[in-house]
Design an enzyme around this catalytic site. Structure first.
Site, PDB file in Angstrom:
ATOM      1  N   HIS A 123       0.730  -1.235  -0.052  1.00 53.97           N
ATOM      2  CA  HIS A 123       0.176  -0.150  -0.048  1.00 53.97           C
ATOM      3  C   HIS A 123       0.679   1.386   0.079  1.00 53.97           C
ATOM      4  CE1 HIS A 123      -3.241  -2.604   1.978  1.00 53.97           C
ATOM      5  NE2 HIS A 123      -3.153  -2.622   0.635  1.00 53.97           N
ATOM      6  N   CYS A 131       4.297  13.249  -7.592  1.00 53.07           N
ATOM      7  CA  CYS A 131       3.976  14.582  -8.197  1.00 53.07           C
ATOM      8  C   CYS A 131       2.648  14.134  -9.046  1.00 53.07           C
ATOM      9  CB  CYS A 131       4.983  15.247  -9.173  1.00 53.07           C
ATOM     10  SG  CYS A 131       4.300  16.729 -10.061  1.00 53.07           S
ATOM     11  N   CYS A 151       5.960  20.165  -6.324  1.00 47.40           N
ATOM     12  CA  CYS A 151       6.970  19.458  -6.884  1.00 47.40           C
ATOM     13  C   CYS A 151       8.126  20.342  -7.187  1.00 47.40           C
ATOM     14  CB  CYS A 151       6.633  18.797  -8.098  1.00 47.40           C
ATOM     15  SG  CYS A 151       7.935  18.135  -9.153  1.00 47.40           S
TER      16      CYS A 151
HETATM   17  C1  BV8 Z   1      -8.125  -2.429  -5.394  1.00 47.95           C
HETATM   18  C2  BV8 Z   1      -3.135   3.092   2.551  1.00 47.95           C
HETATM   19  C3  BV8 Z   1      -8.567  -2.697  -7.629  1.00 47.95           C
HETATM   20  C4  BV8 Z   1      -3.686   4.278   2.562  1.00 47.95           C
HETATM   21  C5  BV8 Z   1      -4.939   1.501   2.577  1.00 47.95           C
HETATM   22  C6  BV8 Z   1     -15.511  -0.582  -3.927  1.00 47.95           C
HETATM   23  C7  BV8 Z   1     -14.704   0.263  -4.815  1.00 47.95           C
HETATM   24  C8  BV8 Z   1     -13.554   0.062  -5.079  1.00 47.95           C
HETATM   25  C9  BV8 Z   1     -12.821  -0.761  -4.212  1.00 47.95           C
HETATM   26  C10 BV8 Z   1     -13.313  -1.691  -3.520  1.00 47.95           C
HETATM   27  C11 BV8 Z   1     -14.833  -1.746  -3.469  1.00 47.95           C
HETATM   28  N1  BV8 Z   1     -15.223  -2.837  -2.935  1.00 47.95           N
HETATM   29  C12 BV8 Z   1     -13.751  -3.425  -2.347  1.00 47.95           C
HETATM   30  C13 BV8 Z   1     -12.905  -2.864  -2.942  1.00 47.95           C
HETATM   31  C14 BV8 Z   1     -11.535  -3.102  -2.715  1.00 47.95           C
HETATM   32  C15 BV8 Z   1     -11.002  -2.296  -1.745  1.00 47.95           C
HETATM   33  C16 BV8 Z   1     -11.084  -2.857  -0.412  1.00 47.95           C
HETATM   34  O1  BV8 Z   1     -10.620  -3.964  -0.066  1.00 47.95           O
HETATM   35  N2  BV8 Z   1     -12.124  -2.371   0.338  1.00 47.95           N
HETATM   36  C17 BV8 Z   1     -12.529  -3.123   1.623  1.00 47.95           C
HETATM   37  C18 BV8 Z   1     -12.424  -2.141   2.669  1.00 47.95           C
HETATM   38  C19 BV8 Z   1     -14.079  -3.711   1.395  1.00 47.95           C
HETATM   39  N3  BV8 Z   1      -9.542  -2.322  -1.988  1.00 47.95           N
HETATM   40  C20 BV8 Z   1      -8.960  -1.406  -2.857  1.00 47.95           C
HETATM   41  O2  BV8 Z   1      -9.403  -0.343  -3.042  1.00 47.95           O
HETATM   42  C21 BV8 Z   1      -7.701  -1.729  -3.081  1.00 47.95           C
HETATM   43  N4  BV8 Z   1      -7.413  -1.496  -4.389  1.00 47.95           N
HETATM   44  O3  BV8 Z   1      -8.652  -3.353  -4.995  1.00 47.95           O
HETATM   45  O4  BV8 Z   1      -7.765  -2.332  -6.754  1.00 47.95           O
HETATM   46  C22 BV8 Z   1      -9.717  -2.117  -7.717  1.00 47.95           C
HETATM   47  C23 BV8 Z   1      -9.569  -0.920  -8.157  1.00 47.95           C
HETATM   48  C24 BV8 Z   1     -10.962  -0.221  -8.524  1.00 47.95           C
HETATM   49  C25 BV8 Z   1     -11.890  -0.881  -8.192  1.00 47.95           C
HETATM   50  C26 BV8 Z   1     -12.309  -2.228  -7.612  1.00 47.95           C
HETATM   51  C27 BV8 Z   1     -11.029  -2.752  -7.475  1.00 47.95           C
HETATM   52  C28 BV8 Z   1      -6.523  -0.741  -2.256  1.00 47.95           C
HETATM   53  C29 BV8 Z   1      -6.556  -1.194  -0.759  1.00 47.95           C
HETATM   54  C30 BV8 Z   1      -5.399  -0.022  -0.354  1.00 47.95           C
HETATM   55  C31 BV8 Z   1      -6.097   0.772   0.679  1.00 47.95           C
HETATM   56  N5  BV8 Z   1      -5.149   1.420   1.335  1.00 47.95           N
HETATM   57  N6  BV8 Z   1      -3.880   1.980   3.271  1.00 47.95           N
HETATM   58  C32 BV8 Z   1      -3.421   4.645   4.058  1.00 47.95           C
HETATM   59  O5  BV8 Z   1      -3.031   4.015   5.104  1.00 47.95           O
HETATM   60  O6  BV8 Z   1      -3.624   5.889   4.267  1.00 47.95           O
HETATM   61  S1  BV8 Z   1      -5.699   0.236   3.263  1.00 47.95           S
HETATM   62  C33 BV8 Z   1      -5.518   0.309   5.111  1.00 47.95           C
HETATM   63  O7  BV8 Z   1      -6.080  -0.889   5.531  1.00 47.95           O
HETATM   64  C34 BV8 Z   1      -3.987   0.078   5.478  1.00 47.95           C
HETATM   65  O8  BV8 Z   1      -3.073   0.029   4.416  1.00 47.95           O
HETATM   66  C35 BV8 Z   1      -4.183  -0.984   6.411  1.00 47.95           C
HETATM   67  O9  BV8 Z   1      -2.997  -1.740   6.396  1.00 47.95           O
HETATM   68  C36 BV8 Z   1      -5.062  -1.969   5.664  1.00 47.95           C
HETATM   69  C37 BV8 Z   1      -5.905  -3.022   6.422  1.00 47.95           C
HETATM   70  O10 BV8 Z   1      -6.006  -2.730   7.674  1.00 47.95           O
HETATM   71  P1  BV8 Z   1      -5.204  -3.588   9.011  1.00 47.95           P
HETATM   72  O11 BV8 Z   1      -3.814  -3.372   8.657  1.00 47.95           O
HETATM   73  O12 BV8 Z   1      -5.703  -4.905   8.807  1.00 47.95           O
HETATM   74  O13 BV8 Z   1      -5.495  -2.721  10.100  1.00 47.95           O
HETATM   75  P2  BV8 Z   1      -6.938  -2.790  11.162  1.00 47.95           P
HETATM   76  O14 BV8 Z   1      -6.941  -1.807  12.046  1.00 47.95           O
HETATM   77  O15 BV8 Z   1      -8.025  -3.114  10.126  1.00 47.95           O
HETATM   78  O16 BV8 Z   1      -6.717  -4.148  11.919  1.00 47.95           O
HETATM   79  C38 BV8 Z   1      -5.713  -4.215  12.953  1.00 47.95           C
HETATM   80  C39 BV8 Z   1      -5.449  -5.668  13.396  1.00 47.95           C
HETATM   81  O17 BV8 Z   1      -4.540  -5.870  14.275  1.00 47.95           O
HETATM   82  C40 BV8 Z   1      -6.883  -5.811  14.089  1.00 47.95           C
HETATM   83  O18 BV8 Z   1      -7.328  -7.305  13.569  1.00 47.95           O
HETATM   84  C41 BV8 Z   1      -6.336  -6.078  15.610  1.00 47.95           C
HETATM   85  O19 BV8 Z   1      -7.187  -7.276  16.196  1.00 47.95           O
HETATM   86  C42 BV8 Z   1      -4.790  -6.537  15.385  1.00 47.95           C
HETATM   87  N7  BV8 Z   1      -4.108  -5.865  16.508  1.00 47.95           N
HETATM   88  C43 BV8 Z   1      -3.973  -4.806  17.002  1.00 47.95           C
HETATM   89  N8  BV8 Z   1      -3.182  -4.824  18.045  1.00 47.95           N
HETATM   90  C44 BV8 Z   1      -2.315  -5.694  17.772  1.00 47.95           C
HETATM   91  C45 BV8 Z   1      -3.210  -6.516  16.763  1.00 47.95           C
HETATM   92  N9  BV8 Z   1      -2.407  -7.971  16.509  1.00 47.95           N
HETATM   93  C46 BV8 Z   1      -1.475  -8.330  17.025  1.00 47.95           C
HETATM   94  N10 BV8 Z   1      -0.723  -7.641  18.183  1.00 47.95           N
HETATM   95  C47 BV8 Z   1      -1.226  -6.307  18.393  1.00 47.95           C
HETATM   96  N11 BV8 Z   1      -0.480  -5.480  19.528  1.00 47.95           N
HETATM   97 ZN    ZN Z   2       6.479  17.281 -10.995  1.00 47.99          ZN
END
Ligand code: BV8
Ligand code: ZN
Length: 255
Positions: A123, A131, A151
């Site tokens: 990600h 840019c 930029c």
């Molecule tokens: C894609 C960067 C093809 C930015 C992030 C409708 C329209 C468009 C797309 C979609 C759609 N429906 C579905 C999609 C696909 C979409 C998606 O998956 N949506 C989901 C939410 C339904 N995905 C995308 O859009 C991806 N691209 O599919 O391209 C496409 C293109 C167009 C149209 C269709 C498809 C791009 C996804 C990337 C998004 N960017 N981040 C930023 O950071 O600002 S995502 C963001 O969530 C972060 O990167 C993060 O890493 C990621 C996942 O979250 P987690 O890391 O799991 O974090 P979370 O808080 O959820 O969970 C933490 C976990 O840790 C918990 O389980 C907790 O219990 C545990 N924990 C906590 N403490 C501890 C622990 N475990 C152990 N020890 C601890 N101490």
């Molecule tokens: Zn530029």
């Protein structure tokens, strides 16, 4: 049914010690013990704000300054965050297996700071910018940016170097992840809620060709059902124990 965490760690280390190709998928939970807010948990980044308002191309189009305010706030907070024992243990695992690939959803750069080398940043990285006019990429590690950074080369508006919802993943990162998952004999899935695609499907891809799936999380997730082993607890506590158990087996293999 084993419930003693130490016994489960022993069993997982025994199953992993025989393998040569292992990959690891991490999420925000790995950085939680470094003080980096997660997304969906208590106090998470999506509390009080919608991803659609701050982490999509449309949001940036509509309100670039508001989006930069969100990312500058996170960059600022990250300056005080250091890698934790979970990051260090993951870096140590790189030397335990002949073929190791770390695939991270995290954009905080803490895995690299902890010493991991072979990293696939699915990600992107919050310390980089791109840019919107000339597409050049810049490293702004530690820099304080304005709400409308431009930029140096062409004056175009810079955007955060992360992948937003609705955006394709960087092709080379996705290919590297697919290759690693396709050849691995085990995948460790650590600190992710396993809801964001395509990262959330990668453990299933590994399982489909017979790889061992080990989940490490505080709680159950949608992956827990299909994982072969679930270690419930903090990544920063479990992973160092797993590394010690694996190293003990390497130095004194069972006869
Ligand atoms: C894609 C960067 C093809 C930015 C992030 C409708 C329209 C468009 C797309 C979609 C759609 N429906 C579905 C999609 C696909 C979409 C998606 O998956 N949506 C989901 C939410 C339904 N995905 C995308 O859009 C991806 N691209 O599919 O391209 C496409 C293109 C167009 C149209 C269709 C498809 C791009 C996804 C990337 C998004 N960017 N981040 C930023 O950071 O600002 S995502 C963001 O969530 C972060 O990167 C993060 O890493 C990621 C996942 O979250 P987690 O890391 O799991 O974090 P979370 O808080 O959820 O969970 C933490 C976990 O840790 C918990 O389980 C907790 O219990 C545990 N924990 C906590 N403490 C501890 C622990 N475990 C152990 N020890 C601890 N101490
Ligand atoms: Zn530029």
């Amino acid at each position: 049914m084993l419930t003693d965490p130490a016994a489960i760690i022993e069993r997982v280390s025994e199953r992993l010690s025989a393998l040569r190709s292992v990959c690891c998928m991490t999420g925000a939970g790995v950085s939680a013990e470094s003080g980096v807010p997660t997304f969906r948990g208590q106090g998470g980044l999506w509390q009080g704000r919608r991803a659609e308002d701050v982490a999509t191309p449309q949001a940036f189009q509509r309100d670039p300054e508001g989006v930069w305010e969100f990312y500058n706030y996170r960059r600022e907070k990250l300056l005080d965050c250091k890698p934790n024992a979970g990051h260090t243990a993951i870096a140590d695992l790189e030397a335990v297996f002949d073929d190791w690939t770390l695939i991270t959803q995290n954009v905080d750069g803490l895995h690299r700071q902890a010493g991991s080398k072979n990293i696939v940043e699915l990600h992107g990285n919050i310390w980089t910018t791109r840019c919107t006019a000339c597409c050049q990429e810049f490293d702004h590690f530690g820099d304080k940016l304005s709400r409308r950074p431009t930029c140096d080369d062409c004056g175009g508006l810079l955007r955060p170097g992360v992948v937003w919802f609705g955006e394709m993943l960087p092709p080379d990162a996705l290919t590297a992840a697919q290759d690693a998952v396709g050849r691995c004999q085990a995948i460790l899935v650590v600190g992710t809620s396993s809801v964001v695609e395509p990262a959330a499907s990668m453990a299933g891809w590994a399982r489909a060709h017979g790889a061992l799936v080990v989940e490490i999380n505080l709680e159950r997730t949608p992956l827990s059902e299909e994982a072969d082993e679930c270690l419930f607890g903090k990544a920063g506590e479990i992973l160092p124990k797993l590394v010690s158990a694996l190293r003990a087996r390497q130095s004194d293999p069972p006869r």
